[in-house]
Design an enzyme around this catalytic site. Sequence first.
Site, PDB file in Angstrom:
ATOM      1  N   GLN A   1     -19.665  63.483  53.680  1.00 61.24           N
ATOM      2  CA  GLN A   1     -19.259  62.763  52.473  1.00 61.24           C
ATOM      3  C   GLN A   1     -17.789  63.089  52.220  1.00 61.24           C
ATOM      4  OE1 GLN A   1     -20.418  64.110  48.441  1.00 61.24           O
ATOM      5  NE2 GLN A   1     -21.446  62.133  48.250  1.00 61.24           N
TER       6      GLN A   1
ATOM      7  N   TYR B   1     -15.564  60.161  40.178  1.00 62.80           N
ATOM      8  CA  TYR B   1     -14.547  60.790  41.006  1.00 62.80           C
ATOM      9  C   TYR B   1     -13.376  59.795  41.067  1.00 62.80           C
ATOM     10  CZ  TYR B   1     -17.624  64.616  42.564  1.00 62.80           C
ATOM     11  OH  TYR B   1     -18.410  65.731  42.618  1.00 62.80           O
TER      12      TYR B   1
ATOM     13  N   ARG C   1     -33.481  65.496  45.898  1.00 64.17           N
ATOM     14  CA  ARG C   1     -34.267  66.603  45.346  1.00 64.17           C
ATOM     15  C   ARG C   1     -35.590  66.826  46.077  1.00 64.17           C
ATOM     16  NH1 ARG C   1     -34.125  64.342  39.371  1.00 64.17           N
ATOM     17  NH2 ARG C   1     -34.047  62.451  40.631  1.00 64.17           N
TER      18      ARG C   1
END
Length: 412
Positions: free
Chosen positions: A103, A173, A349
């Site tokens: 990423q 971001y 998760r």
Amino acid sequence: MTRSDGPDIFSPAKLGPVRLRNRTIKAATYENMARDGLVTDPLIDFHVAHARGGVAMTTVAYCAVAPDGRTDGHQIVWRDEAMPGLRKLTDAVHDAGAAISAQIGHSGPVNNGKSTGTRPIAPSRHFNKQFFRAVGPATREDITRVVKAHGNAARMAIDAGFDAVEVHLGHNYLASSFLSPKLNRRDDKYGGSLQNRARLALEILHEVREAAQDRLGIITKLNMDDGVPGGFWIDEACQVAQWIEESGTVDALEMTAGSSLLNPMYLFKGDSPIAEFAAAVPEPVRSGIKLVGKHVLREYPYYDGYLLDDALQIRAAVDMPMILLGGVTNKQTMDRAMAEGFEFVAMGRALLREPDLINRIAADSAVRSLCNHNNKCMTTIFTGTRCVLVPQDLPSPIPGESSSTRAVTRVP
């Protein structure tokens, strides 16, 4: 439009030039296992566990394109010193049978400047309530530098043995903050109209494609909405997705939501672990979380496939391959994603809870994740991301961390 017969989630697929053994991807979940910007053995072990657990590709989060693109001082930043460790990481994942993606992005206003020792930048002047400091607007020179840094990151990813990169255009971001009308109040060619606000994101993607050519799969992670009034919203996301498709720069689109700055829980759904966040940080941040945490860390109900309905609006707007993120925990949701026209699913998760979940679902389609969405894993980013329900020895905290150098949340 719903497809009656989608592909088998466990069938091989191509993502650009990369052939994947199935259609499951370990989503980026900030590990906080690098130290001084370098790969560590725990980081390698983390991704090897997911590779052995059956995912087709695991995603390393978060690899900053520049020193001021980090959110904290330990994050990996693309530089020569990091390359041997990155190559060791990619080799280990490949040996375990999976592909690996990096990423890449620039944190912009999410940068904790005190931790990174750099000057955070944003589209416009912004006061970061997490770090209690003002962030200045990016100059034209900053923008040019950041765009070129993305291309350099793609070239280094190739040299380090990565199969793909995920370009981060989400969570407010830098590129995402430019997309947001709430955060972007510029009056130059990078502000105002949606076309102008999307200019930086599209320039970044062009730079990455030019650098990568056909040697990397290119994914982009794009917000559908910021989860705040006046922020980037799904109607604009549909248009930006169409522009991305028209540009021919991306092999797959992964839709996300929420803002690390303004509404971090909007992505996760489920419980808001305010008490655990407060316990994880020193004073005076601890008292601040106890006082206003419920206003910053809002709770949203969890249900399987919770981003699917919104992502279907993007699916209807473009023909390019898409990755479904959000509440993918079982074969039923995977099959629905395939039937609705998605080519891949990304899981976060659920795989922190059970790294071998994909292998277990492949063996028994009735298997369901043990993740209960308590979101306490989010508070472990200060010591090494993990599921708190799995007993294990905790990694050592970041040396020298204080209340002024820790963020409340970081959304990869």
